[in-house]
Design a protein around this motif. Structure first.
Motif, mmCIF file in Angstrom:
data_model
loop_
_atom_site.group_PDB
_atom_site.id
_atom_site.type_symbol
_atom_site.label_atom_id
_atom_site.label_comp_id
_atom_site.label_asym_id
_atom_site.label_seq_id
_atom_site.Cartn_x
_atom_site.Cartn_y
_atom_site.Cartn_z
ATOM 1 N N GLY A 115 -2.774 -21.218 22.951
ATOM 2 C CA GLY A 115 -2.042 -20.631 24.070
ATOM 3 C C GLY A 115 -1.144 -21.641 24.775
ATOM 4 O O GLY A 115 -0.284 -21.271 25.581
ATOM 5 N N MET A 116 -1.317 -22.930 24.478
ATOM 6 C CA MET A 116 -0.464 -23.950 25.109
ATOM 7 C C MET A 116 0.887 -24.119 24.405
ATOM 8 O O MET A 116 1.775 -24.791 24.910
ATOM 9 C CB MET A 116 -1.207 -25.296 25.184
ATOM 10 C CG MET A 116 -1.400 -26.014 23.873
ATOM 11 S SD MET A 116 -2.128 -27.692 24.096
ATOM 12 C CE MET A 116 -3.783 -27.317 24.660
ATOM 13 N N ILE A 117 1.013 -23.479 23.246
ATOM 14 C CA ILE A 117 2.266 -23.649 22.488
ATOM 15 C C ILE A 117 3.370 -22.777 23.097
ATOM 16 O O ILE A 117 3.150 -21.598 23.359
ATOM 17 C CB ILE A 117 2.034 -23.256 21.001
ATOM 18 C CG1 ILE A 117 0.966 -24.162 20.388
ATOM 19 C CG2 ILE A 117 3.338 -23.310 20.220
ATOM 20 C CD1 ILE A 117 0.562 -23.761 18.978
ATOM 21 N N ALA A 143 0.645 -34.031 26.374
ATOM 22 C CA ALA A 143 0.724 -32.576 26.228
ATOM 23 C C ALA A 143 1.683 -32.194 25.101
ATOM 24 O O ALA A 143 1.387 -31.334 24.268
ATOM 25 C CB ALA A 143 1.174 -31.953 27.553
ATOM 26 N N GLU A 144 2.819 -32.872 25.026
ATOM 27 C CA GLU A 144 3.791 -32.552 23.964
ATOM 28 C C GLU A 144 3.224 -32.840 22.588
ATOM 29 O O GLU A 144 3.413 -32.062 21.654
ATOM 30 C CB GLU A 144 5.059 -33.383 24.160
ATOM 31 C CG GLU A 144 5.911 -32.919 25.325
ATOM 32 C CD GLU A 144 7.153 -33.804 25.510
ATOM 33 O OE1 GLU A 144 7.442 -34.645 24.629
ATOM 34 O OE2 GLU A 144 7.809 -33.646 26.563
ATOM 35 N N GLN A 196 1.404 -26.857 16.476
ATOM 36 C CA GLN A 196 2.513 -26.166 15.793
ATOM 37 C C GLN A 196 2.608 -26.586 14.330
ATOM 38 O O GLN A 196 2.866 -25.766 13.462
ATOM 39 C CB GLN A 196 3.833 -26.485 16.510
ATOM 40 C CG GLN A 196 4.064 -25.582 17.714
ATOM 41 C CD GLN A 196 5.309 -25.983 18.502
ATOM 42 O OE1 GLN A 196 5.460 -27.163 18.867
ATOM 43 N NE2 GLN A 196 6.176 -25.025 18.758
ATOM 44 N N ASP A 197 2.390 -27.867 14.079
ATOM 45 C CA ASP A 197 2.434 -28.350 12.694
ATOM 46 C C ASP A 197 1.393 -27.634 11.833
ATOM 47 O O ASP A 197 1.664 -27.271 10.689
ATOM 48 C CB ASP A 197 2.149 -29.863 12.657
ATOM 49 C CG ASP A 197 3.329 -30.677 13.179
ATOM 50 O OD1 ASP A 197 4.416 -30.096 13.393
ATOM 51 O OD2 ASP A 197 3.157 -31.896 13.374
ATOM 52 N N HIS A 198 0.195 -27.447 12.385
ATOM 53 C CA HIS A 198 -0.850 -26.767 11.609
ATOM 54 C C HIS A 198 -0.475 -25.319 11.355
ATOM 55 O O HIS A 198 -0.736 -24.772 10.284
ATOM 56 C CB HIS A 198 -2.199 -26.868 12.341
ATOM 57 C CG HIS A 198 -2.766 -28.255 12.334
ATOM 58 N ND1 HIS A 198 -3.690 -28.688 13.246
ATOM 59 C CD2 HIS A 198 -2.517 -29.325 11.523
ATOM 60 C CE1 HIS A 198 -4.005 -29.958 12.988
ATOM 61 N NE2 HIS A 198 -3.299 -30.351 11.965
#
Lengths: 491, 491
Positions: free
Chosen positions: B280-282, B370-371, B378-380
């Motif tokens: 949910g942080m993406i 955080a980034e 995202q990579d996964h």
């Protein structure tokens, strides 16, 4: 972007910071005098020193270590300090810490045999070792939990399941066929017994607290009476929790007599030996675990007094099939072909995920050896005996409970004043609370308290491997010094 | 004998073996190819290689490390390996491991504020950070537990307490005034929900499993119908557990619609986001936690997909006073003067003892930023998308569930044969089970399985920081290669 490289810390960077932290730890262990054992901070102080929001960009490990050194470490209460005498003395020993580092690295989950065969089998082996050290009967099933709170809850759940009342399937609410369930423990038992009963839906009213004798041991005669009264009233006795080493005074319930009562009325007997159980390995201290061979389950905590870093609690059980009946839930995604040929520990407790904890117990036993472990426990008992003698010899101090292991319960009674002023319990309670606060405020030692027969009681608990006679002596000096000073001020 | 010296490992010895083990770990991480991801041993093999009794005398650390290298490590299943694609991908990242080393060293028990002020306050701070990362509402109470099994059990216990039926005091058995309690969750929910209900005395019959739609999401309409049916039958609905990222297929229940139903009927809503919650942080993935702001409690597991070594599960709750009512038991020996001014986490859960877990989450967030955390997640997901495309493009493979995160559910259907032979589900199930076993037997990768609509389903779960496209590609090659080979042999 698709990662084509490891996105974790680079191995050489890991080596660099690994060495840095090992050095940091050596410095930490070498200079305990730099830290207050009981943190001298006010609520909110640490929080205010830390940024309220996470960083967007990566930060340098050096900066984190700097904050660790400046903010976090001084704000901790130092459980691994030679001057820590509160609650129960514990040690994260060197070999235990190093083994735990490997457990974190492997990140193995010992939930199923398949997900960590060596972790599961080492657990079986090392719990076999511990069982032998404690001279417990062969064939006992053992499992590692995180805490005694969980081990005891699991044991009471097994006792509930053993009733064969269909509680696993049908639950307990809305069933007119179910009687009220009753669990018996002494009024000195640990709070986790009551908490376990609450969680399991037994309720606080389902916990019958049996009075103790003058040495804080459960009265077996009153236990039997309570069981008979409950039966007569239509309630259903199902479980007894006896304690070997209560938290307040380290008293030891008469397990053998209690076990006979449990057998007579068909109750599950769980023994809470979280603290004192390990001392059963000392030659001449067979009495500590006498009768436990008749119990259904036993908890001992190597993370308390066996030099293993927190957390590692061991539950032994004579009836693993009941544990399994109480806890096994196997969804398709956790099915394996080894279900019949190997142990899947997830079937015997609450948690699915299980850290590889056996490694640190294995390392500790091998590093110290059985003899080394026994000697160290004996040394702590010897230190305790010495401290007890100082208390007994000083007319201004009063011993409040027998000293069976390495915990001493006492209070200060300013002697020239106590007679003339006939100091009330309340006044002495306030005085001893102040005394404890004053001694703890020095930062040199940390002791905790309890109440014994309404008397505010200072507890001196010895159990850290880095504690020597120097530290114990210093605690005693501080108690005498502040006791005299406070007596002058208020009496 | 009274110890006049530290009885623990000498600090310089600790430095020496600390360096040795850091080097050992660097070697371990640098050569994952030396280990079978899924251990290739038979039940009993490790046990037989270890002495059945503990050593009397101390043993050399070198010998222990030797056994670790020769016996233990090859017998482990390697969860921290780049080829680990089973269950859910996890990582004990470098910074997380190093922080955990410090937690073991301090041995701090964060049960009371006083017993670890910096540990307790860092927990508050870092759970505030995570809350902000997940864009959850301010004012949420957070607490770290060991596992989601415990977090979910605690949440259901709070739901039970919120009923105000006096269950904490009076229990559930022998009470004709209590109706049967009912908890609702989807038929795809994790086994820990059912286990929690069993432990709490709700029983399996108290768990109503709501059917799912074609994408494995709880049917909100059927949920409401079940609640109404139960009410009509005199049963007492009290709790809903929705899932964000189910274990089989990572499906996401319609939390917002479910929350509205919970509100309409006054039920506690707990959301199990143990695996997928962190995504949910993406940016752009706000939908993952949409509606969770209306829930009463939420579990997310940083030890699953946020690079923190096992164990660290986070429970957020909007109603901490209910948690406290459900769990607080404070005996005299745990009373402190800060009870009203600081948080004593022991009041909000099952376990009294609490390891200093916040440190590793703090270190991981600061090290990656955080980034950095968002990019890695995202990579996964991107790796998962790629794998999914390979499955979709290959006519011999069939995707069996939508891919929302980084878990892909699929099976092999040998295409030239499937038409002519009209391969039955049973036959394909056996074939895919064999395929999974063959791929796992290579030791290069480890995948696990589930069943989806009766179909044996292979799960590819991506989530380790050391996994790169090379490892994902290799898993795919092995699946294709062994799929073809087995098809020739058996079809």
């Amino acid at each position: 972007m698709i990662p084509t490289y490891s996105a974790d810390m680079d191995p050489e960077q890991f080596r660099k910071y690994g060495y840095t932290l090992i050095d940091w730890i050596v410095e930490y262990f070498s200079h305990p005098e730099r830290y207050n054992v009981l943190a001298q901070v006010r609520p909110g102080e640490i929080r205010e020193a830390l940024p309220p929001s996470p960083p967007d960009k990566p930060e340098a490990i050096e900066d984190v270590i700097d904050d660790l050194t400046r903010i976090i470490t001084p704000g901790l209460t130092h459980w691994n300090h030679p001057g820590f005498f509160a609650y129960f003395g514990t040690t994260a020993s060197g070999p235990g810490i190093l083994a735990d580092l490997l457990s974190s690295t492997f990140n193995t989950n010992a939930m199923l045999w398949r997900t960590g065969p060596a972790a599961v089998e080492l657990e079986v082996v090392v719990l076999g070792w511990l069982r032998q050290l404690l001279r417990l009967p062969e064939g006992l099933f053992g499992i590692i939990n995180d805490t005694a709170s969980v081990s005891t809850l699991v044991a009471i759940a097994a006792a509930r399941e053993a009733l064969d009342l269909g509680i696993r399937e049908r639950g307990m609410a809305g069933r007119p066929d179910l009687p009220q369930l009753r669990l018996y423990t002494s009024d000195q038992a640990h709070s986790s017994v009551e908490k376990g009963a609450i969680v399991l839906g037994i309720g606080r009213d389902g916990v019958c607290k049996i009075p103790v004798d003058s040495e804080f041991r459960m009265r077996a005669d009153l236990l039997e009476k309570a069981i008979l009264d409950d039966r007569a009233a239509g309630r259903k006795p199902f479980c007894i929790v006896a304690t070997v080493g209560t938290t307040s005074t380290t008293s030891v319930d008469p397990v053998s007599a209690i076990a006979d009562i449990a057998a007579r009325y068909g109750l599950w007997l769980h023994v809470d030996g979280a603290y004192a159980g390990v001392s059963g390995m000392i030659p001449g201290m067979e009495w500590v675990l006498a009768g436990v061979e008749k119990a259904d389950s036993l908890v001992v905590n190597p993370h308390k007094w066996l030099f293993v870093p927190f957390d590692l609690s061991v539950l032994y059980c004579r009836k693993p099939e009941i544990l399994r009946r109480a806890f096994s839930v196997v969804p398709e995604y956790l099915r394996t072909t080894e279900e019949e040929t190997a142990i899947n520990f997830m079937d015997y407790g609450i948690q699915l995920g299980r850290r590889f904890r056996a490694l640190k117990l294995w390392m500790v036993i091998r590093y110290f050896g059985a003899e080394g472990l026994r000697e160290r426990l004996q040394d702590h008992i010897e230190l305790g005996r010495k401290f007890k003698q100082w208390v007994e010899k000083d007319p201004e101090f009063e011993l409040l409970a027998p000293v069976l292991f390495s915990v001493i319960c006492f209070r200060h009674i300013p002697s020239p004043y106590s007679h003339t002023m006939d100091a009330s319990t309340d006044r002495l309670n306030i005085h001893n609370e102040k005394l404890l606060d004053a001694v703890n405020a020095t930062g040199e030692v940390f002791l905790s308290h309890t109440k014994v027969n309404g008397k505010y009681t200072i507890r001196m608990a010895i159990g850290n491997l880095r504690t020597t006679e120097v530290h114990v002596k210093r605690a005693w000096e501080l108690l005498q010094e502040h006791g005299r000073r406070l007596a002058k001020e208020s009496f």
